[in-house]
Design a protein around this motif. Sequence first.
Motif, PDB file in Angstrom:
ATOM      1  N   LEU A 177      10.438 -12.407  -5.592  1.00 26.40           N
ATOM      2  CA  LEU A 177       9.559 -11.586  -5.065  1.00 26.40           C
ATOM      3  C   LEU A 177       8.453 -12.134  -4.201  1.00 26.40           C
ATOM      4  CD1 LEU A 177       8.622  -8.306  -5.104  1.00 26.40           C
ATOM      5  CD2 LEU A 177       7.743  -8.814  -7.371  1.00 26.40           C
ATOM      6  N   VAL A 178       8.466 -11.620  -3.000  1.00 25.66           N
ATOM      7  CA  VAL A 178       7.250 -12.026  -2.062  1.00 25.66           C
ATOM      8  C   VAL A 178       6.445 -10.887  -2.239  1.00 25.66           C
ATOM      9  CG1 VAL A 178       6.642 -12.845   0.338  1.00 25.66           C
ATOM     10  CG2 VAL A 178       8.827 -13.528  -0.801  1.00 25.66           C
ATOM     11  N   PRO A 179       5.093 -10.869  -2.722  1.00 25.45           N
ATOM     12  CA  PRO A 179       4.085  -9.968  -2.651  1.00 25.45           C
ATOM     13  C   PRO A 179       4.040  -9.340  -1.452  1.00 25.45           C
ATOM     14  CG  PRO A 179       3.561 -11.682  -4.254  1.00 25.45           C
ATOM     15  CD  PRO A 179       4.637 -12.122  -3.397  1.00 25.45           C
ATOM     16  N   ALA A 180       3.688  -8.073  -1.325  1.00 22.76           N
ATOM     17  CA  ALA A 180       3.301  -7.311  -0.090  1.00 22.76           C
ATOM     18  C   ALA A 180       2.427  -8.073   0.675  1.00 22.76           C
ATOM     19  CB  ALA A 180       3.146  -5.945  -0.187  1.00 22.76           C
ATOM     20  N   GLN A 181       1.208  -8.759  -0.190  1.00 27.36           N
ATOM     21  CA  GLN A 181       0.099  -9.288   0.521  1.00 27.36           C
ATOM     22  C   GLN A 181       0.388 -10.596   1.323  1.00 27.36           C
ATOM     23  OE1 GLN A 181      -3.160 -11.354  -1.714  1.00 27.36           O
ATOM     24  NE2 GLN A 181      -4.481  -9.480  -1.135  1.00 27.36           N
ATOM     25  N   LYS A 227       5.008  -9.722   8.549  1.00 24.15           N
ATOM     26  CA  LYS A 227       5.304  -8.403   8.083  1.00 24.15           C
ATOM     27  C   LYS A 227       3.740  -7.858   7.790  1.00 24.15           C
ATOM     28  CE  LYS A 227       5.905  -9.191   3.083  1.00 24.15           C
ATOM     29  NZ  LYS A 227       4.673  -8.367   2.843  1.00 24.15           N
ATOM     30  N   SER A 228       3.909  -6.564   7.585  1.00 24.35           N
ATOM     31  CA  SER A 228       2.732  -5.783   6.980  1.00 24.35           C
ATOM     32  C   SER A 228       2.731  -5.999   5.841  1.00 24.35           C
ATOM     33  CB  SER A 228       2.961  -4.317   7.495  1.00 24.35           C
ATOM     34  OG  SER A 228       3.712  -3.834   6.613  1.00 24.35           O
ATOM     35  N   ASN A 229       1.544  -5.177   5.060  1.00 22.73           N
ATOM     36  CA  ASN A 229       1.265  -5.368   3.797  1.00 22.73           C
ATOM     37  C   ASN A 229       1.656  -3.975   2.972  1.00 22.73           C
ATOM     38  OD1 ASN A 229      -0.774  -3.821   4.478  1.00 22.73           O
ATOM     39  ND2 ASN A 229      -2.450  -4.571   3.602  1.00 22.73           N
ATOM     40  N   ASP A 230       2.776  -3.292   3.896  1.00 22.69           N
ATOM     41  CA  ASP A 230       2.979  -1.987   3.448  1.00 22.69           C
ATOM     42  C   ASP A 230       3.959  -2.328   2.119  1.00 22.69           C
ATOM     43  OD1 ASP A 230       1.561  -0.607   5.156  1.00 22.69           O
ATOM     44  OD2 ASP A 230       3.234  -0.342   6.522  1.00 22.69           O
ATOM     45  N   CYS A 231       4.855  -3.305   1.936  1.00 23.14           N
ATOM     46  CA  CYS A 231       5.723  -3.241   1.203  1.00 23.14           C
ATOM     47  C   CYS A 231       6.047  -4.659   0.807  1.00 23.14           C
ATOM     48  CB  CYS A 231       7.345  -2.926   1.721  1.00 23.14           C
ATOM     49  SG  CYS A 231       8.550  -2.716   0.520  1.00 23.14           S
ATOM     50  N   PHE A 232       6.571  -4.965  -0.561  1.00 26.80           N
ATOM     51  CA  PHE A 232       7.010  -6.406  -0.838  1.00 26.80           C
ATOM     52  C   PHE A 232       8.373  -6.656  -0.009  1.00 26.80           C
ATOM     53  CE2 PHE A 232       8.907  -3.021  -3.454  1.00 26.80           C
ATOM     54  CZ  PHE A 232      10.028  -3.373  -3.648  1.00 26.80           C
ATOM     55  N   LEU A 233       8.784  -8.089  -0.433  1.00 27.86           N
ATOM     56  CA  LEU A 233      10.173  -8.321   0.052  1.00 27.86           C
ATOM     57  C   LEU A 233      10.905  -9.046  -1.310  1.00 27.86           C
ATOM     58  CD1 LEU A 233       9.693 -10.132   3.386  1.00 27.86           C
ATOM     59  CD2 LEU A 233      11.029  -8.142   2.965  1.00 27.86           C
ATOM     60  N   VAL A 234      12.171  -8.897  -1.241  1.00 34.31           N
ATOM     61  CA  VAL A 234      12.682  -9.648  -2.319  1.00 34.31           C
ATOM     62  C   VAL A 234      14.068 -10.517  -1.737  1.00 34.31           C
ATOM     63  CG1 VAL A 234      14.494  -9.410  -4.148  1.00 34.31           C
ATOM     64  CG2 VAL A 234      12.530  -8.146  -4.108  1.00 34.31           C
ATOM     65  N   VAL A 281      15.706  -7.742   1.092  1.00 36.43           N
ATOM     66  CA  VAL A 281      15.413  -6.250   0.559  1.00 36.43           C
ATOM     67  C   VAL A 281      14.177  -5.930   0.737  1.00 36.43           C
ATOM     68  CG1 VAL A 281      16.223  -4.673  -0.974  1.00 36.43           C
ATOM     69  CG2 VAL A 281      17.439  -6.879  -0.892  1.00 36.43           C
ATOM     70  N   PHE A 282      13.802  -4.710   1.176  1.00 36.44           N
ATOM     71  CA  PHE A 282      12.452  -4.174   1.029  1.00 36.44           C
ATOM     72  C   PHE A 282      12.731  -2.446   1.087  1.00 36.44           C
ATOM     73  CE2 PHE A 282      13.877  -5.341   5.306  1.00 36.44           C
ATOM     74  CZ  PHE A 282      13.284  -4.276   6.115  1.00 36.44           C
ATOM     75  N   ILE A 283      11.593  -1.875   1.170  1.00 35.48           N
ATOM     76  CA  ILE A 283      11.559  -0.274   1.446  1.00 35.48           C
ATOM     77  C   ILE A 283      11.104   0.053   2.621  1.00 35.48           C
ATOM     78  CG2 ILE A 283      11.134   2.039   0.389  1.00 35.48           C
ATOM     79  CD1 ILE A 283      10.913   0.638  -2.246  1.00 35.48           C
ATOM     80  N   ASN A 284      11.937   0.541   3.587  1.00 31.45           N
ATOM     81  CA  ASN A 284      11.607   1.012   4.899  1.00 31.45           C
ATOM     82  C   ASN A 284      11.264   2.507   4.944  1.00 31.45           C
ATOM     83  OD1 ASN A 284      11.435   0.114   7.894  1.00 31.45           O
ATOM     84  ND2 ASN A 284      13.556   0.927   8.001  1.00 31.45           N
ATOM     85  N   LYS A 285      11.792   3.357   4.482  1.00 24.44           N
ATOM     86  CA  LYS A 285      11.728   4.717   4.663  1.00 24.44           C
ATOM     87  C   LYS A 285      10.466   5.203   3.660  1.00 24.44           C
ATOM     88  CE  LYS A 285      15.867   5.231   6.882  1.00 24.44           C
ATOM     89  NZ  LYS A 285      17.050   5.808   7.095  1.00 24.44           N
ATOM     90  N   ILE A 286       9.390   4.834   4.042  1.00 24.78           N
ATOM     91  CA  ILE A 286       8.318   5.183   2.694  1.00 24.78           C
ATOM     92  C   ILE A 286       7.406   6.244   3.520  1.00 24.78           C
ATOM     93  CG2 ILE A 286       6.463   4.190   1.294  1.00 24.78           C
ATOM     94  CD1 ILE A 286       7.523   1.616   1.825  1.00 24.78           C
ATOM     95  N   THR A 311       0.749  -1.372  -0.169  1.00 24.45           N
ATOM     96  CA  THR A 311       0.046  -0.126  -0.027  1.00 24.45           C
ATOM     97  C   THR A 311       0.922   1.205   0.043  1.00 24.45           C
ATOM     98  OG1 THR A 311      -0.089  -0.196   2.421  1.00 24.45           O
ATOM     99  CG2 THR A 311      -2.045  -1.017   1.083  1.00 24.45           C
ATOM    100  N   LYS A 312       2.015   1.307   0.801  1.00 21.11           N
ATOM    101  CA  LYS A 312       2.757   2.383   0.807  1.00 21.11           C
ATOM    102  C   LYS A 312       3.639   2.733  -0.281  1.00 21.11           C
ATOM    103  CE  LYS A 312       2.641   3.331   5.841  1.00 21.11           C
ATOM    104  NZ  LYS A 312       3.736   3.545   7.242  1.00 21.11           N
ATOM    105  N   VAL A 313       4.073   1.740  -0.829  1.00 20.57           N
ATOM    106  CA  VAL A 313       5.049   1.789  -2.063  1.00 20.57           C
ATOM    107  C   VAL A 313       4.276   2.199  -3.137  1.00 20.57           C
ATOM    108  CG1 VAL A 313       6.572   0.460  -3.317  1.00 20.57           C
ATOM    109  CG2 VAL A 313       6.581   0.055  -1.348  1.00 20.57           C
TER     110      VAL A 313
END
Length: 337
Positions: A313-317, A280-287, A332-337, A90-92
């Motif tokens: 790629l692990v989908p955010a959901q 984890k939350s659904n804010d961001c994917f994981l790789v 790997v993910f994006i933390n600072k969104i 959602t945030k990405v």
Amino acid sequence: MNSTKQHINNPLNTTGFKSYPLHFQPIFKERIWGGNKLQSIGKKLPGNNIGESWEISMIDTDVNIITDGVYQGKSLAELIDLYPNEILGTKVYQKYGKQFPLLFKFLDAKTDLSIQLHPNDELAKKRHNSFGKTEMWYIMQADENARIILGFKNDSSSEEYLEHLENKSLPSVLQEYYVKKGDVFFIETGTIHAIGGGVLLAEIQQTSDITYRVYDWDRVDEQGKARELHVDLALEAIHYGKRNPKIEYVKQEDQSVELVDCPFFTTKIISLTTVYKVQKSNDCFLVYICTEGSAKLSIDQESFDIKQGETILVPAQLSQFELKGEATLLEVFINKI
């Protein structure tokens, strides 16, 4: 990536997104400096001088295709277009829209890459309508005495830089690092750099293909032509101060250890020996990038393989799962969104 396939029977156009780890067909790039070392991590190369394997990309026409599951044969762009929140988070999605904001590669430098640098977001947007290119390297294998170049040995200036460039002595003022497996380097935009011959690495970067090449060791191709240099464009983009790009860390079994945490991505390393649980939350994917060994990603009763040289790629959901096996993984993910 093999999997138990009980869940893989839904057509694409169902109302619900089917959440499972996505594996992609690599996009191989022939380079003047490339070799065949990517075979050592399981890649089936289409020819010689393959310098890069683009693992997850949405740059222009270089968009990876999903290789298994219900979405087999679909491109990452197609899937994000249909399910942006479910894939990106959602945030990405809110920040980047339907653009995958990172690019994942393996690189094999048989010979030295050019000395180059990348512009920051502001300059890349103004000049190329692109993101900048902050990146990091994880060294997977290095021949004896293999080295990389990263930044200036001491604080410099545009005048000193241009003088050395004209005299073909630029390498003499740049910092060399001899490298070995497991070394990590963070390359901020503007940092002048080059990967030396004999190095195999994983690269994580912003979604950008903007490179300013400033020195190419006076090489020419088979037709006797030198590659284009971007000396004028680079002048404003270079960071002339000394930087300390090497990341020091200590591995911990079955725990994640942070390597890089910047506005564009966060990377952790997992030394997997038994089980690593993720919630984890659904804010961001994981790789996950598997640099050594092999593991299984388990969701309830289903499991998915990830082997050395594979990127998933692990989908955010997908918010809860386990990693099992013996492997070194980059998360790997994006933390600072």
